[in-house]
Design a protein around this motif. Structure first.
Motif, short mmCIF file in Angstrom:
data_model
loop_
_atom_site.label_atom_id
_atom_site.label_comp_id
_atom_site.label_asym_id
_atom_site.label_seq_id
_atom_site.Cartn_x
_atom_site.Cartn_y
_atom_site.Cartn_z
N GLU A 164 49.18 23.37 33.10
CA GLU A 164 47.78 23.69 33.43
C GLU A 164 47.71 24.65 34.61
N LEU A 165 48.61 24.50 35.56
CA LEU A 165 48.57 25.37 36.75
C LEU A 165 48.93 26.82 36.38
N PHE A 166 49.88 26.97 35.47
CA PHE A 166 50.28 28.32 35.05
C PHE A 166 49.30 28.81 34.00
N LYS A 167 48.86 30.07 34.19
CA LYS A 167 47.92 30.66 33.24
C LYS A 167 48.58 31.86 32.55
N VAL A 168 47.98 32.21 31.43
CA VAL A 168 48.46 33.39 30.69
C VAL A 168 47.27 34.33 30.53
N LEU A 169 47.39 35.53 31.09
CA LEU A 169 46.34 36.54 30.95
C LEU A 169 46.89 37.64 30.06
N ILE A 170 46.19 37.89 28.94
CA ILE A 170 46.65 38.95 28.02
C ILE A 170 45.63 40.09 28.05
N LEU A 171 46.09 41.27 28.42
CA LEU A 171 45.24 42.46 28.47
C LEU A 171 45.65 43.39 27.33
N GLN A 172 44.71 44.18 26.89
CA GLN A 172 45.00 45.03 25.73
C GLN A 172 44.55 46.46 25.96
N LYS A 173 45.35 47.39 25.46
CA LYS A 173 44.94 48.80 25.45
C LYS A 173 44.92 49.28 24.00
N GLY A 174 43.82 49.91 23.60
CA GLY A 174 43.72 50.39 22.22
C GLY A 174 43.05 49.34 21.36
N GLU A 175 42.55 49.81 20.20
CA GLU A 175 41.83 48.87 19.34
C GLU A 175 42.73 48.37 18.25
N PHE A 176 42.92 47.08 18.18
CA PHE A 176 43.63 46.44 17.07
C PHE A 176 43.32 44.96 17.12
N GLU A 177 43.72 44.28 16.04
CA GLU A 177 43.35 42.88 15.89
C GLU A 177 44.15 42.00 16.84
N SER A 178 43.43 41.13 17.56
CA SER A 178 44.17 40.26 18.47
C SER A 178 44.78 39.11 17.67
N ILE A 179 45.82 38.50 18.22
CA ILE A 179 46.43 37.39 17.48
C ILE A 179 46.16 36.09 18.26
N PRO A 180 46.00 34.97 17.55
CA PRO A 180 45.66 33.72 18.24
C PRO A 180 46.72 33.39 19.30
#
Ligand SMILES: C[S@@+](CC[C@H](N)C(=O)[O-])C[C@H]1O[C@@H](n2cnc3c(N)ncnc32)[C@H](O)[C@@H]1O
Length: 409
Positions: free
Chosen positions: A384-400
């Motif tokens: 819970e303390l560790f987080k995951v931040l996912i940033l994206q460049k460009g347009e495409f489908e994100s994955i779950p």
């Protein structure tokens, strides 16, 4: 400090050399340096800083343990993420992996070994690490671990003009932002019941040789503006006589350097941290800065110069705000547990347990694997303390990639 192990003669000599370097730096700067420069010098002075000298840092024999050092399952889940992203959005074009701050090389080894087993190795794996010593360790480790792929791993000195890179990338940085230098500041209520902001500096101790002292001075306008842009002081209430915390003032230029290198792809930052509201919470009046020395945690950064890790929790809101001013979108912000479970952690662990059941030490291995799972995912461990931040460049489908916690950013 009471309870910390005595330094050996070798450690004391090492510390002494780095103290001399930093004391000269302070003298040349006119008598004081901002805390961030002191932290950078303690961690990254070539050949002497904590990350730049030869001592064992990560793992059981070092000062702290990171997720890849705990379990191969961590790297395997990131490999699964890469494989899905590649199949879904980059099926007919190369997608390189760029790892920032690769530590011992263990994470790279686990990601690549798993992708090899899936027949999905990327054409290139790039590593950028600020530490020449760790780069050397990574090279030794990966040459031995993946001799058939080693020539496709490239160590970079910067993210500009990356050789053979087509601009499509998945950048991975595990526990890197927490190792970037931060400024220390404090807040105090004045007699008009308004909050005054102070900046922390480091100077040479006026009477004790080879010793530093912290000096706390009213912040100048530029520093105040940086703090006020993140901490909403008008409604900030705290009970303690002063509120000490930290802030990385270089997140935007740092992230901008990363964003520029990409044409299309994603950045995954995994670290301990919070969104602004949780980070600058009234109850956290002593900040989040910590020092790690031989698995002991304390907050005295003036001790064990060059021999201990100094780290601060990550303010993920600040990273997300920086991303929004760049050509990046926020794909997800979730907990480590939810991210790992979304990337087949369960089935991967079951496979590992099934293999362990066939070994001579099956009972002991079973316990080890269950402990690894527990450390990576339990809420009171890293889950819970560790987080995951996912940033994206460009347009495409994100994955779950796990349930989003955007409300906490
Ligand atoms: C806490 S260690 C984490 C290592 C590894 N990612 C792991 O999870 O075991 C931080 C790593 O980041 C590297 N590092 C720190 N600042 C960096 C920067 N600005 N660019 C690249 N690497 C950096 C350090 O040298 C070290 O390898």
């Amino acid at each position: 400090m009471k309870g910390l192990p005595e330094l050996s003669d070798i450690e004391q000599a090492h510390q002494h050399k780095l103290i001399q370097v930093i004391q000269n730096q302070i003298t040349q700067a006119g008598g004081k340096i901002p805390f961030s420069e002191f932290m950078a010098a303690c961690l990254y002075t070539p050949g002497l800083g904590y990350y730049s000298a030869g001592a064992v840092k990560m793992g059981r024999g070092g000062d702290f343990v990171t997720a890849p050092e705990i379990s191969t399952l961590f790297g395997q889940t990131l490999a699964e993420y890469y494989a899905t992203l590649k199949a879904q959005n980059f099926a007919s074009e190369p997608l390189s992996i760029i790892e920032l701050g690769a530590g011992t090389g263990k994470l790279a080894g686990d990601i690549l070994t798993h992708l090899d087993s899936l027949g999905r190795l990327p054409t290139h794996y790039y590593i950028l690490d600020i530490s020449a010593d760790l780069k050397h360790q990574q090279q030794l480790y990966l040459k031995n671990k993946l001799p058939h792929y080693f020539d496709q791993i490239t160590w970079l000195n910067s993210l500009e003009n990356i050789p053979h890179f087509n601009g499509n990338g998945l950048l991975i940085a595990n526990e890197v932002i927490d190792a970037l230098p931060v400024e220390l500041f404090s807040l105090k209520f004045n007699d008009k019941n308004k909050v005054d902001i102070f900046q922390h500096w480091i100077s040479n101790h006026p009477s004790l040789p080879n010793t530093f002292e912290q000096i706390i001075l009213p912040a100048d306008t530029a520093f105040e503006d940086c703090i006020k842009s993140i901490v909403k002081l008008d409604d900030f209430v705290f009970d303690a006589p002063e509120y000490v915390s930290e802030m990385n003032l270089n997140i935007l230029p740092w992230l901008s350097g990363i964003e520029k290198m990409l044409v299309k792809g994603q950045l995954i930052f995994i670290d301990y941290g919070y969104g602004t509201q949780e980070y600058y919470h009234a109850a956290r009046h002593m900040g989040t800065l910590l020092c790690y020395h031989k698995h002991l945690v304390h907050s005295d950064f003036l001790l064990n110069i060059g021999l201990q890790d100094i780290t601060a929790y990550v303010n993920f809101t600040q990273v997300a705000m920086a991303a929004k001013t760049l050509d990046l979108t926020i794909d997800n912000y979730t907990t480590q547990a939810e991210f790992l479970l979304s990337q087949n952690l369960g089935p991967l662990a079951e496979k590992k347990l099934a293999l362990a059941a066939l070994s001579e030490n099956s009972a002991a291995e079973h316990i080890t694997i269950t402990n690894e799972m527990h450390k990576l995912t339990a809420p009171h461990e890293m889950g819970e303390l560790f987080k995951v931040l996912i940033l994206q460049k460009g347009e495409f489908e994100s994955i779950p990639s796990g349930r989003p916690h955007f409300h906490r950013l």
